[in-house]
Design a protein around this motif. Structure first.
Motif, PDB file in Angstrom:
ATOM      1  N   PHE A  21      -2.744  61.227  34.838  1.00 10.23           N
ATOM      2  CA  PHE A  21      -2.551  62.505  33.645  1.00 10.23           C
ATOM      3  C   PHE A  21      -4.328  62.308  33.946  1.00 10.23           C
ATOM      4  O   PHE A  21      -5.126  62.136  33.784  1.00 10.23           O
ATOM      5  CB  PHE A  21      -2.649  61.300  32.071  1.00 10.23           C
ATOM      6  CG  PHE A  21      -1.310  61.292  32.453  1.00 10.23           C
ATOM      7  CD1 PHE A  21      -1.223  60.034  31.230  1.00 10.23           C
ATOM      8  CD2 PHE A  21      -0.856  62.100  32.401  1.00 10.23           C
ATOM      9  CE1 PHE A  21       0.037  58.924  31.302  1.00 10.23           C
ATOM     10  CE2 PHE A  21       0.723  60.974  32.622  1.00 10.23           C
ATOM     11  CZ  PHE A  21       1.255  60.457  31.978  1.00 10.23           C
ATOM     12  N   ASN A  22      -4.860  64.009  33.475  1.00  7.52           N
ATOM     13  CA  ASN A  22      -6.179  64.001  33.201  1.00  7.52           C
ATOM     14  C   ASN A  22      -6.549  65.342  31.583  1.00  7.52           C
ATOM     15  O   ASN A  22      -5.432  65.229  30.700  1.00  7.52           O
ATOM     16  CB  ASN A  22      -6.225  66.017  33.588  1.00  7.52           C
ATOM     17  CG  ASN A  22      -5.298  65.988  35.372  1.00  7.52           C
ATOM     18  OD1 ASN A  22      -6.109  64.649  35.897  1.00  7.52           O
ATOM     19  ND2 ASN A  22      -4.744  66.234  35.492  1.00  7.52           N
ATOM     20  N   CYS A  23      -8.103  65.100  31.367  1.00  3.27           N
ATOM     21  CA  CYS A  23      -7.962  65.430  30.511  1.00  3.27           C
ATOM     22  C   CYS A  23      -9.764  65.636  30.591  1.00  3.27           C
ATOM     23  O   CYS A  23      -9.899  65.463  31.106  1.00  3.27           O
ATOM     24  CB  CYS A  23      -8.165  63.467  29.587  1.00  3.27           C
ATOM     25  SG  CYS A  23      -9.247  64.159  28.062  1.00  3.27           S
ATOM     26  N   THR A  24      -9.732  66.415  29.618  1.00  7.82           N
ATOM     27  CA  THR A  24     -11.301  67.303  29.778  1.00  7.82           C
ATOM     28  C   THR A  24     -11.642  67.640  28.523  1.00  7.82           C
ATOM     29  O   THR A  24     -11.230  67.353  27.199  1.00  7.82           O
ATOM     30  CB  THR A  24     -11.174  69.273  29.969  1.00  7.82           C
ATOM     31  OG1 THR A  24     -10.547  69.916  29.736  1.00  7.82           O
ATOM     32  CG2 THR A  24     -10.354  69.416  30.746  1.00  7.82           C
ATOM     33  N   TYR A  25     -12.869  67.204  28.438  1.00 10.11           N
ATOM     34  CA  TYR A  25     -14.206  67.623  27.167  1.00 10.11           C
ATOM     35  C   TYR A  25     -15.121  67.898  26.704  1.00 10.11           C
ATOM     36  O   TYR A  25     -15.638  68.583  27.574  1.00 10.11           O
ATOM     37  CB  TYR A  25     -14.631  65.984  26.831  1.00 10.11           C
ATOM     38  CG  TYR A  25     -15.218  65.045  27.702  1.00 10.11           C
ATOM     39  CD1 TYR A  25     -15.303  64.659  28.878  1.00 10.11           C
ATOM     40  CD2 TYR A  25     -16.714  65.109  27.287  1.00 10.11           C
ATOM     41  CE1 TYR A  25     -15.846  64.231  29.771  1.00 10.11           C
ATOM     42  CE2 TYR A  25     -17.832  65.007  28.645  1.00 10.11           C
ATOM     43  CZ  TYR A  25     -17.199  64.482  29.733  1.00 10.11           C
ATOM     44  OH  TYR A  25     -18.328  63.574  30.752  1.00 10.11           O
ATOM     45  N   SER A  26     -15.023  68.874  25.666  1.00  4.56           N
ATOM     46  CA  SER A  26     -16.223  70.078  25.818  1.00  4.56           C
ATOM     47  C   SER A  26     -17.608  69.740  25.304  1.00  4.56           C
ATOM     48  O   SER A  26     -19.085  70.292  25.878  1.00  4.56           O
ATOM     49  CB  SER A  26     -15.527  70.814  24.308  1.00  4.56           C
ATOM     50  OG  SER A  26     -15.821  69.988  23.107  1.00  4.56           O
ATOM     51  N   ASN A  27     -18.113  67.916  24.943  1.00 12.07           N
ATOM     52  CA  ASN A  27     -19.482  68.049  24.412  1.00 12.07           C
ATOM     53  C   ASN A  27     -20.288  66.953  25.957  1.00 12.07           C
ATOM     54  O   ASN A  27     -19.923  65.937  26.453  1.00 12.07           O
ATOM     55  CB  ASN A  27     -19.349  66.689  23.262  1.00 12.07           C
ATOM     56  CG  ASN A  27     -20.845  66.431  23.114  1.00 12.07           C
ATOM     57  OD1 ASN A  27     -21.719  66.600  23.359  1.00 12.07           O
ATOM     58  ND2 ASN A  27     -20.844  66.064  21.544  1.00 12.07           N
ATOM     59  N   SER A  28     -20.782  67.898  26.359  1.00 13.27           N
ATOM     60  CA  SER A  28     -21.290  67.381  27.320  1.00 13.27           C
ATOM     61  C   SER A  28     -21.959  65.795  27.476  1.00 13.27           C
ATOM     62  O   SER A  28     -22.660  64.880  28.039  1.00 13.27           O
ATOM     63  CB  SER A  28     -22.468  68.108  27.955  1.00 13.27           C
ATOM     64  OG  SER A  28     -23.451  68.384  27.186  1.00 13.27           O
ATOM     65  N   SER A  30     -21.868  63.415  25.159  1.00 10.14           N
ATOM     66  CA  SER A  30     -20.370  62.612  24.971  1.00 10.14           C
ATOM     67  C   SER A  30     -20.726  61.316  25.807  1.00 10.14           C
ATOM     68  O   SER A  30     -21.324  61.434  26.953  1.00 10.14           O
ATOM     69  CB  SER A  30     -19.278  62.911  25.516  1.00 10.14           C
ATOM     70  OG  SER A  30     -18.415  63.818  24.500  1.00 10.14           O
ATOM     71  N   GLN A  31     -20.007  60.889  25.157  1.00  8.01           N
ATOM     72  CA  GLN A  31     -21.188  58.597  25.741  1.00  8.01           C
ATOM     73  C   GLN A  31     -20.443  58.079  26.288  1.00  8.01           C
ATOM     74  O   GLN A  31     -20.486  56.960  27.511  1.00  8.01           O
ATOM     75  CB  GLN A  31     -22.096  57.918  24.539  1.00  8.01           C
ATOM     76  CG  GLN A  31     -23.595  59.117  24.782  1.00  8.01           C
ATOM     77  CD  GLN A  31     -24.126  57.833  24.206  1.00  8.01           C
ATOM     78  OE1 GLN A  31     -23.963  56.909  22.960  1.00  8.01           O
ATOM     79  NE2 GLN A  31     -25.487  57.638  23.501  1.00  8.01           N
ATOM     80  N   SER A  32     -19.482  57.702  25.537  1.00  8.58           N
ATOM     81  CA  SER A  32     -17.897  56.943  26.591  1.00  8.58           C
ATOM     82  C   SER A  32     -16.654  57.147  26.114  1.00  8.58           C
ATOM     83  O   SER A  32     -16.135  58.424  25.183  1.00  8.58           O
ATOM     84  CB  SER A  32     -18.070  55.570  25.190  1.00  8.58           C
ATOM     85  OG  SER A  32     -19.658  55.105  25.387  1.00  8.58           O
ATOM     86  N   SER A  52     -17.800  55.970  34.587  1.00  6.21           N
ATOM     87  CA  SER A  52     -18.334  56.704  35.615  1.00  6.21           C
ATOM     88  C   SER A  52     -18.027  56.209  37.634  1.00  6.21           C
ATOM     89  O   SER A  52     -17.336  57.111  38.616  1.00  6.21           O
ATOM     90  CB  SER A  52     -19.462  57.788  36.086  1.00  6.21           C
ATOM     91  OG  SER A  52     -20.625  58.006  34.470  1.00  6.21           O
ATOM     92  N   SER A  53     -17.957  55.453  37.474  1.00 10.55           N
ATOM     93  CA  SER A  53     -17.969  54.465  39.026  1.00 10.55           C
ATOM     94  C   SER A  53     -16.257  54.449  38.923  1.00 10.55           C
ATOM     95  O   SER A  53     -15.745  53.760  40.215  1.00 10.55           O
ATOM     96  CB  SER A  53     -18.401  53.131  38.638  1.00 10.55           C
ATOM     97  OG  SER A  53     -17.728  52.227  37.922  1.00 10.55           O
ATOM     98  N   VAL A  90     -12.565  60.066  23.244  1.00  7.91           N
ATOM     99  CA  VAL A  90     -14.260  60.358  23.235  1.00  7.91           C
ATOM    100  C   VAL A  90     -15.390  59.884  22.586  1.00  7.91           C
ATOM    101  O   VAL A  90     -15.197  60.220  20.995  1.00  7.91           O
ATOM    102  CB  VAL A  90     -14.408  61.522  23.567  1.00  7.91           C
ATOM    103  CG1 VAL A  90     -15.973  62.080  24.550  1.00  7.91           C
ATOM    104  CG2 VAL A  90     -14.117  62.034  25.134  1.00  7.91           C
ATOM    105  N   THR A  91     -16.780  59.580  23.023  1.00  7.41           N
ATOM    106  CA  THR A  91     -16.971  59.158  21.471  1.00  7.41           C
ATOM    107  C   THR A  91     -18.048  60.222  21.911  1.00  7.41           C
ATOM    108  O   THR A  91     -18.919  60.589  22.502  1.00  7.41           O
ATOM    109  CB  THR A  91     -18.563  57.962  21.711  1.00  7.41           C
ATOM    110  OG1 THR A  91     -18.604  58.459  23.515  1.00  7.41           O
ATOM    111  CG2 THR A  91     -16.903  56.600  21.843  1.00  7.41           C
ATOM    112  N   PRO A  92     -18.853  60.662  20.344  1.00 10.32           N
ATOM    113  CA  PRO A  92     -19.833  61.229  20.601  1.00 10.32           C
ATOM    114  C   PRO A  92     -21.276  60.950  21.069  1.00 10.32           C
ATOM    115  O   PRO A  92     -21.250  59.764  21.256  1.00 10.32           O
ATOM    116  CB  PRO A  92     -19.890  62.302  18.614  1.00 10.32           C
ATOM    117  CG  PRO A  92     -19.557  61.116  18.364  1.00 10.32           C
ATOM    118  CD  PRO A  92     -18.340  59.843  19.223  1.00 10.32           C
ATOM    119  N   ASN A  93     -22.501  61.971  20.561  1.00  9.18           N
ATOM    120  CA  ASN A  93     -23.768  60.776  21.052  1.00  9.18           C
ATOM    121  C   ASN A  93     -24.453  60.536  20.433  1.00  9.18           C
ATOM    122  O   ASN A  93     -25.156  60.100  20.624  1.00  9.18           O
ATOM    123  CB  ASN A  93     -24.617  62.139  21.628  1.00  9.18           C
ATOM    124  CG  ASN A  93     -24.696  63.010  20.990  1.00  9.18           C
ATOM    125  OD1 ASN A  93     -23.588  63.474  19.257  1.00  9.18           O
ATOM    126  ND2 ASN A  93     -25.049  64.865  20.716  1.00  9.18           N
TER     127      ASN A  93
END
Lengths: 111, 111
Positions: A21-28, A30-32, A52-53, A90-93
């Motif tokens: 499954f794939n997912c994209t997010y718009s807010n660069s 985003s932290q977690s 990230s790892s 996704v969490t915001p910043n």
């Protein structure tokens, strides 16, 4: 562009298949990042965090690509019990603010 | 184990009635959330609270209000229920970490 986008599916696979499954997010900023699982008529529950790892939990592997703002979930050797909706989160910043949920991808595993 | 409970699993109300949905968490979490979930629309945030007596509007606050008088309790109020508020309502809580715990949900039908 929606904040978190997922292919809604459904993905219909036989037992033993590998599915991604794939997912994209718009807010660069985003932290977690997380994957939640929601069974039919039940509440969402945390499946795994995404780093990230990359991280692996048994048959499940999650990957994050910050440059492409892309998250993935790989399920190997699918079981009937994996049938559910998988939510990309996704969490915001800013700490303490609300999580952002994708609409979910539905998986149906058949025998 | 973290426990988030909601006052009712199923509720049927008439148009125009005032409706109270109660949520209680037992883990001293600062943050609490109310969502509604509808087919094809995913989880949508109505309101959240990051402290007692504090509240923030989410994506769809119209027609709803909230109350948080005690840390463990977060109430959602439908001032005058309408048929378009028929939905599954999910409460959640979260500490300063990011795992979010959901209650079992209240399926509200407004006739």
């Amino acid at each position: 562009r929606k904040e978190v986008e997922q292919d809604p599916g459904p993905f219909n696979v036989p037992e033993g298949a590998t599915v991604a499954f794939n997912c994209t997010y718009s807010n660069s900023a985003s932290q977690s990042f997380f994957w939640y699982r929601q069974d039919c008529r039940k509440e969402p529950k945390l499946l795994m965090s995404v780093y990230s790892s990359g991280n692996e939990d048994g048959r499940f592997t999650a990957q994050l690509n910050r440059a492409s703002q892309y998250i993935s979930l790989l399920i190997r050797d699918s079981k009937l019990s994996d049938s559910a909706t998988y939510l990309c989160v996704v969490t915001p910043n800013q700490a303490g603010t609300a999580l952002i949920f994708g609409k979910g991808t539905t998986l149906s595993v058949s025998s | 184990d973290v426990k988030v409970t909601q006052s009712s699993r199923y509720l049927v109300k008439r148009t125009g009635e005032k409706v109270f949905l109660e949520c209680v968490q037992d883990m001293d979490h600062e943050n609490m959330f109310w969502y509604r979930q509808d087919p094809g629309l995913g989880l949508r945030l109505i309101y959240f609270s990051y402290d007692v007596k504090m509240k923030e509007k989410g994506d769809i606050p119209e027609g709803y209000s909230v109350s948080r008088e005690k840390k463990e309790r977060f109430s959602l109020i439908l001032e005058s229920a309408s048929t378009n508020q028929t939905s599954m309502y999910l409460c959640a809580s979260r500490s300063s970490g990011y795992e979010q715990y959901f209650g079992p949900g209240t399926r509200l039908t407004v006739t």
